[in-house]
Design a protein around this motif. Structure first.
Motif, mmCIF file in Angstrom:
data_model
loop_
_atom_site.group_PDB
_atom_site.id
_atom_site.type_symbol
_atom_site.label_atom_id
_atom_site.label_comp_id
_atom_site.label_asym_id
_atom_site.label_seq_id
_atom_site.Cartn_x
_atom_site.Cartn_y
_atom_site.Cartn_z
ATOM 1 N N MET A 1 0.849 -1.198 0.000
ATOM 2 C CA MET A 1 0.000 0.000 0.000
ATOM 3 C C MET A 1 0.882 1.244 0.000
ATOM 4 S SD MET A 1 -3.194 0.619 2.519
ATOM 5 C CE MET A 1 -3.482 -1.148 2.689
ATOM 6 N N GLU A 2 0.566 2.207 -0.860
ATOM 7 C CA GLU A 2 1.385 3.423 -0.913
ATOM 8 C C GLU A 2 0.563 4.657 -0.624
ATOM 9 O OE1 GLU A 2 4.176 4.620 -3.942
ATOM 10 O OE2 GLU A 2 4.727 2.500 -4.189
ATOM 11 N N PHE A 3 1.118 5.494 0.220
ATOM 12 C CA PHE A 3 0.442 6.746 0.546
ATOM 13 C C PHE A 3 1.327 7.898 0.139
ATOM 14 C CE2 PHE A 3 -1.275 3.685 3.640
ATOM 15 C CZ PHE A 3 -2.618 3.772 3.301
ATOM 16 N N LYS A 4 0.664 8.994 -0.210
ATOM 17 C CA LYS A 4 1.419 10.179 -0.622
ATOM 18 C C LYS A 4 1.012 11.385 0.203
ATOM 19 C CE LYS A 4 2.040 8.785 -5.417
ATOM 20 N NZ LYS A 4 1.023 8.527 -6.423
ATOM 21 N N GLY A 5 1.941 12.350 0.275
ATOM 22 C CA GLY A 5 1.644 13.644 0.890
ATOM 23 C C GLY A 5 1.107 13.515 2.298
ATOM 24 N N TYR A 10 -0.068 10.855 7.832
ATOM 25 C CA TYR A 10 -1.015 10.171 8.718
ATOM 26 C C TYR A 10 -0.601 8.716 8.904
ATOM 27 C CZ TYR A 10 -4.321 14.065 8.352
ATOM 28 O OH TYR A 10 -4.923 15.280 8.414
ATOM 29 N N TYR A 11 -0.231 8.089 7.794
ATOM 30 C CA TYR A 11 0.166 6.680 7.847
ATOM 31 C C TYR A 11 1.362 6.500 8.780
ATOM 32 C CZ TYR A 11 1.753 2.081 6.376
ATOM 33 O OH TYR A 11 2.153 0.772 6.370
ATOM 34 N N ASN A 12 2.354 7.367 8.632
ATOM 35 C CA ASN A 12 3.540 7.267 9.485
ATOM 36 C C ASN A 12 3.196 7.484 10.950
ATOM 37 O OD1 ASN A 12 5.262 6.677 7.385
ATOM 38 N ND2 ASN A 12 5.817 8.814 7.008
ATOM 39 N N ASP A 75 -5.469 -0.225 12.832
ATOM 40 C CA ASP A 75 -5.631 -0.961 11.575
ATOM 41 C C ASP A 75 -6.852 -0.469 10.804
ATOM 42 O OD1 ASP A 75 -3.345 -2.377 12.035
ATOM 43 O OD2 ASP A 75 -4.339 -4.164 12.797
ATOM 44 N N ASP A 76 -7.933 -0.196 11.539
ATOM 45 C CA ASP A 76 -9.130 0.374 10.900
ATOM 46 C C ASP A 76 -8.819 1.723 10.271
ATOM 47 O OD1 ASP A 76 -10.537 -1.803 11.672
ATOM 48 O OD2 ASP A 76 -11.716 -0.801 13.223
ATOM 49 N N ALA A 77 -8.054 2.528 11.020
ATOM 50 C CA ALA A 77 -7.721 3.868 10.535
ATOM 51 C C ALA A 77 -6.902 3.782 9.253
ATOM 52 C CB ALA A 77 -6.972 4.656 11.604
ATOM 53 N N ILE A 78 -5.973 2.821 9.186
ATOM 54 C CA ILE A 78 -5.150 2.647 7.983
ATOM 55 C C ILE A 78 -6.038 2.243 6.807
ATOM 56 C CG2 ILE A 78 -3.353 1.217 6.927
ATOM 57 C CD1 ILE A 78 -1.958 1.231 9.727
ATOM 58 N N GLU A 79 -7.033 1.408 7.093
ATOM 59 C CA GLU A 79 -7.968 1.002 6.056
ATOM 60 C C GLU A 79 -8.761 2.207 5.531
ATOM 61 O OE1 GLU A 79 -11.430 -2.208 6.072
ATOM 62 O OE2 GLU A 79 -9.565 -2.929 6.971
ATOM 63 N N ARG A 80 -9.201 3.050 6.474
ATOM 64 C CA ARG A 80 -9.944 4.249 6.073
ATOM 65 C C ARG A 80 -9.056 5.184 5.270
ATOM 66 N NH1 ARG A 80 -11.729 3.950 11.257
ATOM 67 N NH2 ARG A 80 -10.672 5.832 11.907
ATOM 68 N N LEU A 81 -7.784 5.224 5.653
ATOM 69 C CA LEU A 81 -6.823 6.050 4.920
ATOM 70 C C LEU A 81 -6.738 5.575 3.467
ATOM 71 C CD1 LEU A 81 -4.884 8.394 5.627
ATOM 72 C CD2 LEU A 81 -3.138 6.695 6.098
ATOM 73 N N ALA A 82 -6.679 4.257 3.304
ATOM 74 C CA ALA A 82 -6.599 3.677 1.962
ATOM 75 C C ALA A 82 -7.866 3.959 1.161
ATOM 76 C CB ALA A 82 -6.353 2.172 2.050
ATOM 77 N N ASN A 83 -9.004 4.054 1.850
ATOM 78 C CA ASN A 83 -10.283 4.295 1.175
ATOM 79 C C ASN A 83 -10.606 5.774 1.018
ATOM 80 O OD1 ASN A 83 -10.730 1.532 1.119
ATOM 81 N ND2 ASN A 83 -11.809 1.537 3.071
ATOM 82 N N GLY A 84 -9.702 6.634 1.511
ATOM 83 C CA GLY A 84 -9.951 8.066 1.442
ATOM 84 C C GLY A 84 -10.967 8.541 2.452
ATOM 85 N N GLU A 85 -11.208 7.728 3.470
ATOM 86 C CA GLU A 85 -12.211 8.062 4.486
ATOM 87 C C GLU A 85 -11.565 8.541 5.779
ATOM 88 O OE1 GLU A 85 -15.778 7.586 4.369
ATOM 89 O OE2 GLU A 85 -15.307 7.559 2.234
ATOM 90 N N TYR A 86 -10.247 8.561 5.797
ATOM 91 C CA TYR A 86 -9.560 8.863 7.049
ATOM 92 C C TYR A 86 -9.800 10.306 7.499
ATOM 93 C CZ TYR A 86 -5.874 9.523 10.457
ATOM 94 O OH TYR A 86 -5.190 9.806 11.608
ATOM 95 N N PRO A 105 -4.015 9.693 16.438
ATOM 96 C CA PRO A 105 -4.184 9.460 14.993
ATOM 97 C C PRO A 105 -5.279 8.441 14.674
ATOM 98 C CG PRO A 105 -1.934 8.911 15.689
ATOM 99 C CD PRO A 105 -2.675 9.346 16.911
ATOM 100 N N TYR A 106 -5.682 7.665 15.682
ATOM 101 C CA TYR A 106 -6.704 6.642 15.436
ATOM 102 C C TYR A 106 -8.084 7.090 15.916
ATOM 103 C CZ TYR A 106 -5.114 5.919 20.188
ATOM 104 O OH TYR A 106 -4.739 6.127 21.491
ATOM 105 N N ALA A 107 -8.219 8.398 16.204
ATOM 106 C CA ALA A 107 -9.512 8.906 16.687
ATOM 107 C C ALA A 107 -10.621 8.609 15.681
ATOM 108 C CB ALA A 107 -9.425 10.412 16.928
ATOM 109 N N LEU A 108 -11.778 8.197 16.204
ATOM 110 C CA LEU A 108 -12.913 7.850 15.336
ATOM 111 C C LEU A 108 -13.910 8.985 15.219
ATOM 112 C CD1 LEU A 108 -13.762 4.241 16.582
ATOM 113 C CD2 LEU A 108 -12.517 4.875 14.521
ATOM 114 N N TYR A 109 -13.948 9.832 16.246
ATOM 115 C CA TYR A 109 -14.981 10.853 16.293
ATOM 116 C C TYR A 109 -14.368 12.232 16.453
ATOM 117 C CZ TYR A 109 -17.710 6.702 17.280
ATOM 118 O OH TYR A 109 -18.254 5.456 17.213
ATOM 119 N N CYS A 110 -15.068 13.237 15.962
ATOM 120 C CA CYS A 110 -14.631 14.606 16.183
ATOM 121 C C CYS A 110 -14.826 14.937 17.660
ATOM 122 C CB CYS A 110 -15.415 15.572 15.300
ATOM 123 S SG CYS A 110 -17.135 15.786 15.783
ATOM 124 N N ILE A 111 -14.221 16.016 18.088
ATOM 125 C CA ILE A 111 -14.245 16.345 19.506
ATOM 126 C C ILE A 111 -15.680 16.595 19.985
ATOM 127 C CG2 ILE A 111 -13.828 18.850 19.255
ATOM 128 C CD1 ILE A 111 -12.023 16.590 21.771
#
Ligand SMILES: [Zn+2]
Length: 124
Positions: A1-5, A10-12, A75-86, A105-111
């Motif tokens: 999986m490759e992420f840019k910018g 976020y991935y790192n 892991d869920d967050a990385i999946e969302r990142l891949a789907n553009g949902e992060y 970085p793994y937060a699911l909800y806004c404050i």
């Protein structure tokens, strides 16, 4: 999986937390499964009576399961990142604040949604 910018940033950040958590889990597993740590601290095994041992194991195992949850969240967050949902709040769909994502970085909800959930927990 490759992420840019920004996604790569976020991935790192996610992987950094993930590695910290898995290191901690390994440490906790050692603590839970062996009495070596006692010997290292100069506490002889017979001084650690069985009730103390049980408490120690319980704490270590509880920490293990909490950390396991975080790994799952990451892991869920990385999946969302891949789907553009992060970074989107799972409840209201708004973007989670940058500062919040940096802290968690793994937060699911806004404050807003998170504090509303915490309010509801308190009322229970
Ligand atoms: Zn929200």
């Amino acid at each position: 999986m490759e992420f840019k910018g920004k996604d790569l940033e976020y991935y790192n950040a996610l992987m950094k937390v993930r590695n910290q958590v898995t290191d901690q889990m390994r440490y906790n597993a050692d603590t839970a499964l062996s009495s070596e740590n006692f010997e290292k601290r100069g506490v002889t095994t017979h001084m650690a009576d069985s009730s103390y041992d049980n408490v120690r194991n319980e704490i270590a195992l509880r920490m293990l399961s909490e950390d396991g949850d975080i790994v799952e969240l990451i892991d869920d967050a990385i999946e969302r990142l891949a789907n553009g949902e992060y970074g989107k709040c799972l409840e209201c769909g708004e973007m989670i604040a940058e500062a919040r994502l940096q802290a968690r970085p793994y937060a699911l909800y806004c404050i807003k949604c998170k504090s509303r959930q915490e309010e509801m927990m308190k009322q229970r």
